[in-house]
Design an enzyme around this catalytic site. Structure first.
Site, PDB file in Angstrom:
ATOM      1  N   HIS A   1     -58.905 -65.235  25.161  1.00 54.93           N
ATOM      2  CA  HIS A   1     -57.409 -65.146  24.649  1.00 54.93           C
ATOM      3  C   HIS A   1     -57.260 -64.505  23.314  1.00 54.93           C
ATOM      4  O   HIS A   1     -58.019 -64.674  22.465  1.00 54.93           O
ATOM      5  CB  HIS A   1     -57.306 -66.914  24.452  1.00 54.93           C
ATOM      6  CG  HIS A   1     -55.815 -67.006  24.047  1.00 54.93           C
ATOM      7  ND1 HIS A   1     -54.936 -67.239  25.081  1.00 54.93           N
ATOM      8  CD2 HIS A   1     -55.174 -67.306  23.013  1.00 54.93           C
ATOM      9  CE1 HIS A   1     -53.788 -67.771  24.524  1.00 54.93           C
ATOM     10  NE2 HIS A   1     -53.785 -67.797  23.222  1.00 54.93           N
TER      11      HIS A   1
ATOM     12  N   SER B   1     -60.302 -68.411  22.116  1.00 56.45           N
ATOM     13  CA  SER B   1     -59.133 -67.495  21.239  1.00 56.45           C
ATOM     14  C   SER B   1     -60.071 -66.904  20.231  1.00 56.45           C
ATOM     15  O   SER B   1     -60.508 -67.387  19.298  1.00 56.45           O
ATOM     16  CB  SER B   1     -58.230 -68.644  20.643  1.00 56.45           C
ATOM     17  OG  SER B   1     -57.561 -67.758  19.668  1.00 56.45           O
TER      18      SER B   1
ATOM     19  N   GLY C   1     -55.182 -76.562  18.987  1.00 63.91           N
ATOM     20  CA  GLY C   1     -55.767 -78.042  18.823  1.00 63.91           C
ATOM     21  C   GLY C   1     -56.622 -78.570  19.650  1.00 63.91           C
ATOM     22  O   GLY C   1     -56.760 -79.759  19.561  1.00 63.91           O
TER      23      GLY C   1
ATOM     24  N   MET D   1     -49.822 -61.404  16.889  1.00 66.83           N
ATOM     25  CA  MET D   1     -48.802 -61.953  15.987  1.00 66.83           C
ATOM     26  C   MET D   1     -48.250 -60.595  15.156  1.00 66.83           C
ATOM     27  O   MET D   1     -48.910 -59.826  14.822  1.00 66.83           O
ATOM     28  CB  MET D   1     -49.226 -62.972  15.125  1.00 66.83           C
ATOM     29  CG  MET D   1     -50.024 -64.143  15.830  1.00 66.83           C
ATOM     30  SD  MET D   1     -50.452 -65.335  14.702  1.00 66.83           S
ATOM     31  CE  MET D   1     -51.566 -66.486  15.575  1.00 66.83           C
TER      32      MET D   1
ATOM     33  N   ASP E   1     -54.536 -63.438  20.602  1.00 65.02           N
ATOM     34  CA  ASP E   1     -53.139 -63.587  19.964  1.00 65.02           C
ATOM     35  C   ASP E   1     -52.665 -62.653  19.067  1.00 65.02           C
ATOM     36  O   ASP E   1     -53.387 -62.387  18.140  1.00 65.02           O
ATOM     37  CB  ASP E   1     -53.742 -64.881  19.062  1.00 65.02           C
ATOM     38  CG  ASP E   1     -53.722 -66.211  19.830  1.00 65.02           C
ATOM     39  OD1 ASP E   1     -53.115 -66.724  20.658  1.00 65.02           O
ATOM     40  OD2 ASP E   1     -54.997 -66.860  19.737  1.00 65.02           O
TER      41      ASP E   1
ATOM     42  N   HIS F   1     -51.767 -63.074  24.337  1.00 63.90           N
ATOM     43  CA  HIS F   1     -50.651 -64.137  24.158  1.00 63.90           C
ATOM     44  C   HIS F   1     -49.828 -63.363  22.849  1.00 63.90           C
ATOM     45  O   HIS F   1     -50.382 -63.410  21.930  1.00 63.90           O
ATOM     46  CB  HIS F   1     -51.528 -65.326  23.541  1.00 63.90           C
ATOM     47  CG  HIS F   1     -50.380 -66.363  23.136  1.00 63.90           C
ATOM     48  ND1 HIS F   1     -50.586 -67.463  22.456  1.00 63.90           N
ATOM     49  CD2 HIS F   1     -48.927 -66.479  23.363  1.00 63.90           C
ATOM     50  CE1 HIS F   1     -49.549 -68.302  22.031  1.00 63.90           C
ATOM     51  NE2 HIS F   1     -48.477 -67.600  22.706  1.00 63.90           N
TER      52      HIS F   1
ATOM     53  N   MET G   1     -47.637 -74.352  24.223  1.00 61.47           N
ATOM     54  CA  MET G   1     -48.093 -74.552  22.714  1.00 61.47           C
ATOM     55  C   MET G   1     -48.310 -75.889  22.424  1.00 61.47           C
ATOM     56  O   MET G   1     -47.259 -76.782  22.518  1.00 61.47           O
ATOM     57  CB  MET G   1     -47.348 -73.839  21.952  1.00 61.47           C
ATOM     58  CG  MET G   1     -47.215 -72.012  22.090  1.00 61.47           C
ATOM     59  SD  MET G   1     -48.704 -71.393  21.578  1.00 61.47           S
ATOM     60  CE  MET G   1     -49.257 -72.169  20.471  1.00 61.47           C
TER      61      MET G   1
ATOM     62  N   ASP H   1     -52.421 -74.270  24.645  1.00 68.60           N
ATOM     63  CA  ASP H   1     -52.962 -73.630  23.671  1.00 68.60           C
ATOM     64  C   ASP H   1     -52.624 -74.473  22.242  1.00 68.60           C
ATOM     65  O   ASP H   1     -51.454 -74.618  21.821  1.00 68.60           O
ATOM     66  CB  ASP H   1     -52.190 -72.423  23.584  1.00 68.60           C
ATOM     67  CG  ASP H   1     -52.816 -71.142  22.406  1.00 68.60           C
ATOM     68  OD1 ASP H   1     -53.825 -71.616  21.870  1.00 68.60           O
ATOM     69  OD2 ASP H   1     -52.222 -70.097  22.374  1.00 68.60           O
TER      70      ASP H   1
ATOM     71  N   MET I   1     -47.254 -63.212  20.450  1.00 74.31           N
ATOM     72  CA  MET I   1     -46.326 -63.979  19.812  1.00 74.31           C
ATOM     73  C   MET I   1     -45.612 -62.983  18.939  1.00 74.31           C
ATOM     74  O   MET I   1     -45.679 -62.798  17.421  1.00 74.31           O
ATOM     75  CB  MET I   1     -47.043 -64.907  18.849  1.00 74.31           C
ATOM     76  CG  MET I   1     -47.597 -66.061  19.710  1.00 74.31           C
ATOM     77  SD  MET I   1     -48.941 -67.047  18.758  1.00 74.31           S
ATOM     78  CE  MET I   1     -50.044 -65.923  19.339  1.00 74.31           C
TER      79      MET I   1
ATOM     80  N   PHE J   1     -51.053 -69.965  13.692  1.00 74.98           N
ATOM     81  CA  PHE J   1     -52.663 -70.231  12.989  1.00 74.98           C
ATOM     82  C   PHE J   1     -53.422 -71.141  13.819  1.00 74.98           C
ATOM     83  O   PHE J   1     -53.048 -71.688  14.542  1.00 74.98           O
ATOM     84  CB  PHE J   1     -52.282 -70.816  11.617  1.00 74.98           C
ATOM     85  CG  PHE J   1     -51.474 -70.051  10.739  1.00 74.98           C
ATOM     86  CD1 PHE J   1     -52.054 -69.175  10.201  1.00 74.98           C
ATOM     87  CD2 PHE J   1     -49.972 -70.466  10.583  1.00 74.98           C
ATOM     88  CE1 PHE J   1     -51.065 -68.440   9.052  1.00 74.98           C
ATOM     89  CE2 PHE J   1     -49.419 -69.759   9.677  1.00 74.98           C
ATOM     90  CZ  PHE J   1     -49.847 -68.835   9.075  1.00 74.98           C
TER      91      PHE J   1
ATOM     92  N   GLY K   1     -56.910 -73.586  13.957  1.00 74.57           N
ATOM     93  CA  GLY K   1     -57.135 -74.680  13.238  1.00 74.57           C
ATOM     94  C   GLY K   1     -56.118 -75.985  12.760  1.00 74.57           C
ATOM     95  O   GLY K   1     -56.387 -76.756  12.107  1.00 74.57           O
TER      96      GLY K   1
HETATM   97  C1  DX5 Z   1     -51.987 -70.084  17.538  1.00 78.27           C
HETATM   98  C2  DX5 Z   1     -52.647 -69.189  18.768  1.00 78.27           C
HETATM   99  C3  DX5 Z   1     -53.704 -70.154  19.366  1.00 78.27           C
HETATM  100  C4  DX5 Z   1     -55.080 -70.464  18.190  1.00 78.27           C
HETATM  101  C5  DX5 Z   1     -55.804 -71.624  18.841  1.00 78.27           C
HETATM  102  O1  DX5 Z   1     -50.767 -69.698  17.503  1.00 78.27           O
HETATM  103  O2  DX5 Z   1     -51.796 -69.196  19.926  1.00 78.27           O
HETATM  104  O3  DX5 Z   1     -54.308 -69.301  20.318  1.00 78.27           O
HETATM  105  O4  DX5 Z   1     -55.641 -69.473  18.138  1.00 78.27           O
HETATM  106  O5  DX5 Z   1     -56.757 -72.108  17.955  1.00 78.27           O
HETATM  107  P1  DX5 Z   1     -57.209 -73.316  17.801  1.00 78.27           P
HETATM  108  O6  DX5 Z   1     -57.734 -73.920  19.120  1.00 78.27           O
HETATM  109  O7  DX5 Z   1     -58.053 -73.404  16.649  1.00 78.27           O
HETATM  110  O8  DX5 Z   1     -55.876 -74.377  17.568  1.00 78.27           O
HETATM  111 ZN    ZN Z   2     -52.657 -68.308  21.568  1.00 75.44          ZN
END
Ligand code: DX5
Ligand code: ZN
Length: 219
Positions: A33, A8, A177, A37, A35, A66, A139, A175, A68, A145, A147
């Site tokens: 990946h 990501s 953690g 947003m 993201d 992805h 998810m 996706d 969002m 976010f 982390g």
């Molecule tokens: C969160 C994103 C994830 C995120 C994953 O909304 O969709 O793709 O970047 O990051 P980690 O692996 O740090 O949880």
């Molecule tokens: Zn994602």
């Protein structure tokens, strides 16, 4: 079983994105990946089409977008021509009330199509769309976010979706953690693709981390 790992880019060093793409490639990562947003669907804003376009010029990695965002359909064309290989939208996106139309539009742009579920959305919401999807994105954190910690209550949902798709050729992407421990939990539950951001990009030796996750999939 051949699990893929998607890095990501949200956790990459944005001032050295070109170097980060090289690092990801050298580490044996399968997918990037991306993201997206909009500050509405989730309380954060990231990046859009122009940066994807630049990334696509620099890498041959599979580009996994992805979305969002509240209203995915008006952006599908631009993401597709900017290099997306897979476009995943959220079934909860409020202006995507007809997901069949969104799926059709993504396919017409010759991209693979994915449907994503937030942690609170039940797996059964996928049922009407199973014959049309290439990827289901589960998810395992609240989107918005990187982390955050993996929500272990999502592991049974991954298993439920694995049983639900039966013989269909749908990949399950997980996706949020994902680290060396939660990766194994998700793989054992039936994940095909693992997205990882903060864990991977924080590694001094990203390749080693990728190898240690993949070892568990080659049983
Ligand atoms: C969160 C994103 C994830 C995120 C994953 O909304 O969709 O793709 O970047 O990051 P980690 O692996 O740090 O949880
Ligand atoms: Zn994602």
């Amino acid at each position: 079983m051949n699990t893929k790992i998607a890095a990501s880019l949200l956790s990459a060093d944005m001032l050295h994105l070109g170097d980060e793409l090289e690092r990801v490639k050298r580490a044996g990562i399968d997918w990037l990946h991306y993201d997206v947003m909009d500050g509405g669907f989730v309380p954060n804003i990231t990046f859009g089409m122009p940066i994807l376009k630049e990334i696509a010029k620099k890498t041959d990695l599979f580009l996994d977008v992805h979305l969002m965002i509240m209203n995915p359909r008006p952006y599908i064309h631009e993401f597709a021509i900017s290099g997306a290989n897979l476009i995943t939208f959220h079934l909860e996106s409020p202006i995507s009330q007809n997901p069949f139309l969104t799926i059709k539009m993504i396919k017409e742009h010759h991209c693979q199509v994915g449907a994503a579920l937030k942690p609170g959305t039940p797996a059964k919401c996928l049922l009407p769309f199973l014959d049309d999807l290439d990827v289901i994105l589960v998810m395992t954190v609240e989107p918005g976010f990187s982390g955050q910690s993996y929500i272990h209550d999502m592991t049974p949902k991954i298993k439920e979706i694995r049983n639900m798709i039966q013989g269909r050729n749908i990949k399950i992407e997980v996706d949020g953690g994902i680290d060396n421990f939660t990766a194994i939990e998700a793989i054992n539950a039936g994940a095909d693709i693992l997205v990882s951001g903060s864990y991977l990009f924080n590694q001094a030796d990203m390749r080693k981390a990728v190898e240690s996750i993949k070892k568990h999939t080659e049983k």
